[in-house]
Design an enzyme around this catalytic site. Structure first.
Site, short mmCIF file in Angstrom:
data_model
loop_
_atom_site.label_atom_id
_atom_site.label_comp_id
_atom_site.label_asym_id
_atom_site.label_seq_id
_atom_site.Cartn_x
_atom_site.Cartn_y
_atom_site.Cartn_z
CG HIS A 57 -1.98 -1.07 1.15
ND1 HIS A 57 -3.19 -0.93 0.53
CD2 HIS A 57 -1.97 -2.33 1.62
CE1 HIS A 57 -3.88 -2.05 0.63
NE2 HIS A 57 -3.16 -2.92 1.28
CG ASN A 130 -7.98 -4.27 0.84
OD1 ASN A 130 -7.23 -3.30 0.88
ND2 ASN A 130 -7.55 -5.49 1.03
CE1 TYR A 340 -2.13 -4.51 8.53
CE2 TYR A 340 -2.38 -2.23 7.89
CZ TYR A 340 -2.48 -3.56 7.59
OH TYR A 340 -2.92 -3.97 6.35
#
Ligand code: NDP
Length: 486
Positions: A57, A130, A340
């Protein structure tokens, strides 16, 4: 310093610069002098302008806006930002492609990221989704391998379709997401004209402590619009930043895009006996089993003022879950809860949550302290808990019921426990037969053939045909015809 218009250039230390153009030298043609600290600052800062780009990303764009509750959902969650019809919460939404690097074209065939940060009064809530309701794999131990197969080879540094199909055909659970990817939804016309999905199953908990499993669907109010494969390729050549420019220009001219949030809710007890594993990220919940209902509206109405500070340094983490919202046994989600924040600590630094774009708008009273680039003072002493010096104390009643679920069994490495319809090809087959129209089916087959014809070995082409035959015999036949003429 006297305020001039335009303002006087300064060094980063705020000292007036003596020139924007000329370095200090011994004579006009002479050697440069080490005491030109402004020149040295300019050169050294330039060398350090980039943070490491996101491994996935990397290329994206984002905007600020708000989320407004339009329907009462207090029967399902006690989350404060969802507690009242009309309630508004500031949001920041980042769109992205997945596999390409920072300068990669926007319009290539790829899933798109749809990551939202809600700045709630109870802390940041991040929904990192997404534009597809599903994913390629269902176990985080396959994620790194999957991404490497989509990126670049070790030898030539080229992307390689053979490598992509190798991974996909050896991972039949990928078939549903690859069907989406190879359909025209794999080339959205703009970020404004696509849906966003939370994709994972999450938990909602109401004020009475009752638990539900939920899925988030952000449906575009602009309508779905896609490029054909040929249109996407043409746009890739014409304007690599097409999606970034489209979003920026739309908001700049007041054409603010919006999405309607719809939810699916499954009673907590249904999960154990549902016909397939409801926590499997490669599957959707059919609407006839769990219909969508309206919850709210998300509007984007303000462009970032500084791309690096706001977009590049924005850090979304699915582990940011506010009271009334929890995780689920979805193994991919559980893996992401770790990965993350870990990547942000590496990419931006341990104090990434103090940057304005990531800072909660609610008070922070954490005992975490110090580290590189920490600048907010925190609460000072005492620096430990428990303490008798009136430092912050955990108030479990504010969080309420823990968002956990029952577990049992031996420690194993295995697929999730089987439900009766846990096959990999059923849902992509339904999409092919019942959701796509004739044009959609035709484009799907053509897009697959166009992709799988490039750089693949004869053996790989045979595996590709078998993979699509498993989704649907007619699709397999169309792919076979396209790849080897019969
Ligand atoms: P439904 O007929 O109730 O829903 C079909 C869904 O497909 C709608 O959400 C629609 O939403 C979406 N859709 C329509 N056209 C396309 C397209 N060209 N490409 C991708 N999605 C499209 O059926 P079910 O809920 O039983 O699902 C059937 C199949 O539809 C699933 O197996 C899955 O492949 C696909 N699907 C299902 C979703 C779900 O959450 N149940 C979500 C998206 C797809 P919209 O037009 O607003 O995008």
């Amino acid at each position: 310093m006297t305020e001039l218009r335009p303002p006087a250039t300064t060094t980063d230390a705020g000292i007036a610069a003596t020139s924007d153009e000329h370095s200090l030298s011994a004579g006009p043609d002479g050697p440069l002098l080490l005491q030109d600290h402004y020149l040295i600052q300019k050169m050294a800062q330039f060398n350090r302008e980039r943070t490491p780009e996101r491994v996935v990303h990397a290329k994206g764009g984002a905007a600020h806006g708000y989320f407004e509750v339009t329907h009462d959902v207090t029967a399902f969650t006690k989350a404060d930002f969802l507690s009242r019809v009309g309630r508004r919460t500031d949001v920041f939404l980042r769109f992205s492609t997945v596999a390409g690097e920072l300068g990669y074209p926007d319009t290539v065939r790829d899933p798109r990221g749809f990551a939202i940060k809600f700045y709630t009064d109870e802390g940041n809530y991040d929904l990192v989704g997404n534009n597809t309701p599903i994913f390629f794999v269902k176990d985080p131990s396959k994620f790194q391998d999957f991404i490497r197969s989509q990126k670049r080879r070790a030898d030539s540094h080229l992307r390689d379709n053979n490598m992509q199909w190798d991974f996909w055909t050896l991972s039949p659970e990928s078939a549903h997401q690859v069907t989406f990817l190879m359909s025209d939804r794999g080339t959205p016309r703009t970020w404004r004209h696509m849906n966003g999905y939370g994709s994972h199953t999450f938990m909602w908990i109401n004020a009475g402590g009752e638990k539900f499993w939920v899925k988030y669907h952000f449906k575009t109010d602009q309508g779905i619009e896609t490029f054909t494969d040929a249109e996407a390729k043409a746009m890739t050549a014409e304007e690599p930043d097409y999606h970034l420019r489209d979003l920026y220009d739309a908001i700049r001219t007041g054409d603010n895009p919006s999405w309607t949030l719809k939810m699916q809710v499954m009673p907590y007890e249904d999960a154990a006996s549902y016909r397939f594993n409801p926590f499997d990220l490669t599957k959707v919940w059919p609407h006839r089993d769990y219909p969508l209902f309206d919850v709210g509206r998300l509007v984007l109405d303000r462009n970032p003022a500084n791309y690096f500070a706001e977009v590049e340094q924005s850090a979304f983490e699915p582990s940011n879950l506010v009271p009334g919202i929890g995780a689920s046994p979805d193994k991919m989600l559980l893996g992401r809860l770790f990965s993350y924040p870990d990547t942000h600590r590496y990419r931006i630094g341990p104090n990434y949550l103090q940057l304005p774009i990531n800072q909660p708008k609610s008070p922070v009273h954490s005992y975490n302290k110090d580290g590189a680039m920490r600048y907010l003072p925190g609460h000072g002493d005492p620096v430990y808990a428990p303490n008798s010096a009136d430092g912050p104390r955990a108030a479990p009643e504010l969080y309420g019921t823990d968002p956990g679920w029952g577990v049992s069994g031996d420690i194993v490495r295995a697929a999730a426990s089987l439900h009766s319809e846990d096959d990999d090809f059923g849902q992509p087959g339904t999409m092919y037969r019942e959701v796509l129209d004739d044009t959609g089916r035709d484009h799907l087959a053509t897009n697959i053939v166009g992709h799988a014809a490039q750089d693949t070995t004869p053996d790989m082409k045979a595996r590709v045909i078998e993979y699509w035959r498993s989704v649907d015999p007619a699709l397999g036949a169309a792919v076979a015809k396209g790849l080897n003429g019969g």
